[in-house]
Design an enzyme around this catalytic site. Structure first.
Site, PDB file in Angstrom:
ATOM      1  N   HIS A  78       0.836  -1.209   0.000  1.00 14.29           N
ATOM      2  CA  HIS A  78       0.000   0.000   0.000  1.00 14.29           C
ATOM      3  C   HIS A  78       0.867   1.255   0.000  1.00 14.29           C
ATOM      4  O   HIS A  78       1.963   1.268   0.568  1.00 14.29           O
ATOM      5  CB  HIS A  78      -1.022  -0.004   1.138  1.00 14.29           C
ATOM      6  CG  HIS A  78      -0.472  -0.002   2.533  1.00 14.29           C
ATOM      7  ND1 HIS A  78      -0.135   1.156   3.196  1.00 14.29           N
ATOM      8  CD2 HIS A  78      -0.227  -1.012   3.397  1.00 14.29           C
ATOM      9  CE1 HIS A  78       0.290   0.849   4.409  1.00 14.29           C
ATOM     10  NE2 HIS A  78       0.251  -0.457   4.561  1.00 14.29           N
ATOM     11  N   ASP A  80      -0.105   4.391   1.061  1.00 15.22           N
ATOM     12  CA  ASP A  80      -0.355   5.409   2.094  1.00 15.22           C
ATOM     13  C   ASP A  80       0.354   5.065   3.398  1.00 15.22           C
ATOM     14  O   ASP A  80       0.758   3.930   3.634  1.00 15.22           O
ATOM     15  CB  ASP A  80      -1.865   5.574   2.342  1.00 15.22           C
ATOM     16  CG  ASP A  80      -2.519   4.298   2.861  1.00 15.22           C
ATOM     17  OD1 ASP A  80      -2.175   3.203   2.379  1.00 15.22           O
ATOM     18  OD2 ASP A  80      -3.381   4.400   3.763  1.00 15.22           O
ATOM     19  N   ASP A 108       6.368   1.074   6.737  1.00 12.33           N
ATOM     20  CA  ASP A 108       5.011   0.564   6.536  1.00 12.33           C
ATOM     21  C   ASP A 108       4.299   1.525   5.593  1.00 12.33           C
ATOM     22  O   ASP A 108       3.816   2.545   6.035  1.00 12.33           O
ATOM     23  CB  ASP A 108       4.293   0.460   7.883  1.00 12.33           C
ATOM     24  CG  ASP A 108       2.837   0.024   7.755  1.00 12.33           C
ATOM     25  OD1 ASP A 108       2.422  -0.346   6.650  1.00 12.33           O
ATOM     26  OD2 ASP A 108       2.125   0.081   8.782  1.00 12.33           O
ATOM     27  N   GLU A 141      -5.057   2.158   2.610  1.00 13.77           N
ATOM     28  CA  GLU A 141      -5.136   0.917   3.388  1.00 13.77           C
ATOM     29  C   GLU A 141      -5.326   1.221   4.863  1.00 13.77           C
ATOM     30  O   GLU A 141      -6.090   0.571   5.563  1.00 13.77           O
ATOM     31  CB  GLU A 141      -3.846   0.102   3.186  1.00 13.77           C
ATOM     32  CG  GLU A 141      -3.907  -1.327   3.708  1.00 13.77           C
ATOM     33  CD  GLU A 141      -3.418  -1.510   5.143  1.00 13.77           C
ATOM     34  OE1 GLU A 141      -3.538  -2.614   5.670  1.00 13.77           O
ATOM     35  OE2 GLU A 141      -2.935  -0.536   5.758  1.00 13.77           O
ATOM     36  N   GLU A 142      -4.624   2.260   5.311  1.00 13.05           N
ATOM     37  CA  GLU A 142      -4.567   2.553   6.747  1.00 13.05           C
ATOM     38  C   GLU A 142      -5.876   3.107   7.314  1.00 13.05           C
ATOM     39  O   GLU A 142      -6.032   3.182   8.526  1.00 13.05           O
ATOM     40  CB  GLU A 142      -3.429   3.554   7.035  1.00 13.05           C
ATOM     41  CG  GLU A 142      -2.039   3.056   6.643  1.00 13.05           C
ATOM     42  CD  GLU A 142      -1.498   1.986   7.589  1.00 13.05           C
ATOM     43  OE1 GLU A 142      -2.247   1.516   8.460  1.00 13.05           O
ATOM     44  OE2 GLU A 142      -0.315   1.627   7.435  1.00 13.05           O
ATOM     45  N   ASP A 165       3.556  -6.488   3.838  1.00  8.00           N
ATOM     46  CA  ASP A 165       2.999  -5.494   4.753  1.00  8.00           C
ATOM     47  C   ASP A 165       3.034  -5.981   6.199  1.00  8.00           C
ATOM     48  O   ASP A 165       2.064  -5.790   6.925  1.00  8.00           O
ATOM     49  CB  ASP A 165       1.559  -5.172   4.319  1.00  8.00           C
ATOM     50  CG  ASP A 165       1.006  -3.940   5.012  1.00  8.00           C
ATOM     51  OD1 ASP A 165       1.790  -3.192   5.617  1.00  8.00           O
ATOM     52  OD2 ASP A 165      -0.220  -3.731   4.958  1.00  8.00           O
ATOM     53  N   HIS A 354       3.417   2.373  12.908  1.00  3.88           N
ATOM     54  CA  HIS A 354       2.374   3.233  13.491  1.00  3.88           C
ATOM     55  C   HIS A 354       2.876   3.944  14.750  1.00  3.88           C
ATOM     56  O   HIS A 354       2.072   4.361  15.582  1.00  3.88           O
ATOM     57  CB  HIS A 354       1.080   2.455  13.800  1.00  3.88           C
ATOM     58  CG  HIS A 354       0.435   1.871  12.576  1.00  3.88           C
ATOM     59  ND1 HIS A 354      -0.896   1.520  12.526  1.00  3.88           N
ATOM     60  CD2 HIS A 354       0.924   1.613  11.343  1.00  3.88           C
ATOM     61  CE1 HIS A 354      -1.175   1.032  11.311  1.00  3.88           C
ATOM     62  NE2 HIS A 354      -0.075   1.082  10.583  1.00  3.88           N
TER      63      HIS A 354
HETATM   64 ZN   LIG Z   1       0.771  -1.469   6.387  1.00  2.00          ZN
END
Ligand SMILES: [Zn+2]
Length: 380
Positions: A78, A80, A108, A141-142, A165, A354
């Site tokens: 992904h 984003d 990520d 995705e997030e 991922d 994150h």
């Molecule tokens: Zn991810």
């Protein structure tokens, strides 16, 4: 084969490009430029317009000389990132990349994109004996797997997909839970707290009773539930008339997920029932509104499937001891499995994603790249 310096510089280019969810346009342009330079054409779908973003999902097909003779496979990452992801200034110390401390790193999922772009370079420069490889770079995705949801899988030839991922390069993500996201609104009855409390029904009190009575936290080895936010009430001297609660439930077992969501609902129903009072000879009680959305569906990929074996055997060739992993969270792979494309999640070395402490050992990303290159050549 894999060019470590080029992989590193691709990764650094990517993390320096801002790409919060719905703002992936510049990353997509970077990927497109790299692929165009290799004579490939990337097509962008309409997902961006549908979700209010500046860019759609990017899809690319590579046709090697063995196309039609070997199983086609899909690699996906992904584009984003989560926040705070603007102005990332990557720092490398002893082969480990980190942010400068005030943002995420964005490994990520840019480590996955970098690995896939390096794979394409390798296929174009070296041994040409590969079949059909499909590449997908998703948006948003997030914020709930939104891009993957909008991608039309009918155009895919692959029945097997790999989502780069997750964290550990030796883990193959073969399972993830289903998840419900819920919003509950409790409507009470407003009244003056000092002069006429008996004419009110406190929505806060109903919420408190319900929360206290419901099963939450770890329910069993494969089921969890949480009430994550609560807001309501207006002033200390007013019996509160509205409380809004937001929660979730996850389980690897769909029946248990239903049962958990129902148990939470019943706790609210019971508390609402208990709130009944008689005002001016009339029986009144609080009222509950529930919104329950299935965010994603559980999946489990067998260890004797081609999807699993290809990654496991390609890893073994490289001296990596690949192992199945069951995840507690959802990813684009949930969406693709639900759409009938057997999908697993591969690690790239991204650690503590994150958070602003996110880091990546370059060696891990290098191994992840070697792994997918080897997977492609193993399909001969
Ligand atoms: Zn991810």
């Amino acid at each position: 084969m894999v060019n470590a310096e080029r992989l590193k510089s691709t990764f650094l280019d990517l993390v320096r490009i801002d790409s919060h969810s719905r703002e992936e346009g510049e990353v997509a342009r970077y990927i497109q430029n790299r692929l165009t330079a290799l004579g490939l054409e990337a097509t962008m779908d309409e997902a961006g317009a549908k979700i209010g973003g500046n860019c759609g999902n990017l899809f690319v097909r590579l046709q090697g000389p063995l196309a039609g003779k070997v199983e086609p496979i899909l690699f996906c990452s992904h584009m984003d990132t989560v926040v705070p992801g603007k102005g990332v200034k990557p720092v490398e110390v002893d082969g480990v990349f980190r942010s400068s401390g005030d943002t995420i790193l964005g490994a990520d999922d840019k480590s996955g994109i970098a690995a896939i772009l390096e794979l394409v370079q390798v296929l174009k420069e070296n041994d040409k004996s590969y079949g059909e490889i499909e590449l997908l770079f998703t948006v948003a995705e997030e914020i709930g797997l939104v891009g993957a949801r909008h991608f039309d899988t009918a155009q895919l030839k692959s029945r097997h997909a790999y989502f780069l991922d997750s964290e550990f390069v030796t883990s193959i993500g073969v399972g993830a839970p289903s998840a419900y996201r819920m919003t509950y609104r409790i409507h009470g009855l407003e009244a003056h707290a000092g002069m006429a409390p008996e004419r009110g029904i406190s929505a806060i009190r109903v919420a408190a009773q319900a929360i206290n009575a419901m099963p939450l936290g770890r329910i069993d080895f494969e089921t969890t539930a949480n009430i994550g936010s609560i807001e309501g009430g207006a002033a200390t001297n007013i019996i509160p008339k509205l409380v809004t609660l937001r929660g979730e439930a996850r389980s690897h077992n769909p029946q248990k997920l239903e049962a958990q969501a129902e148990a939470m609902r019943r706790a609210f129903d019971q508390a609402v029932e208990n709130s009944a009072v008689t005002i001016d000879g009339e029986r009144v009680q609080a009222r509950l509104e529930e919104e329950r959305n299935l965010e994603y569906q559980a999946f489990r990929v067998a260890e004797n499937s081609l999807t699993y074996r290809l990654a496991a055997e390609a890893g073994a060739d490289l001296g990596l001891k690949m192992e199945p992993e069951i995840s507690g969270g959802g990813s684009d792979a949930n969406i693709f499995n639900a759409k009938g494309i057997e999908s697993v999640v591969l690690g790239t070395g991204m650690m503590e994603p994150h958070t602003v402490k996110e880091f990546l050992r370059f060696e891990d990303m290098l191994n992840a790249t070697r792994l997918i290159v080897n997977m492609v050549y193993r399909l001969r």
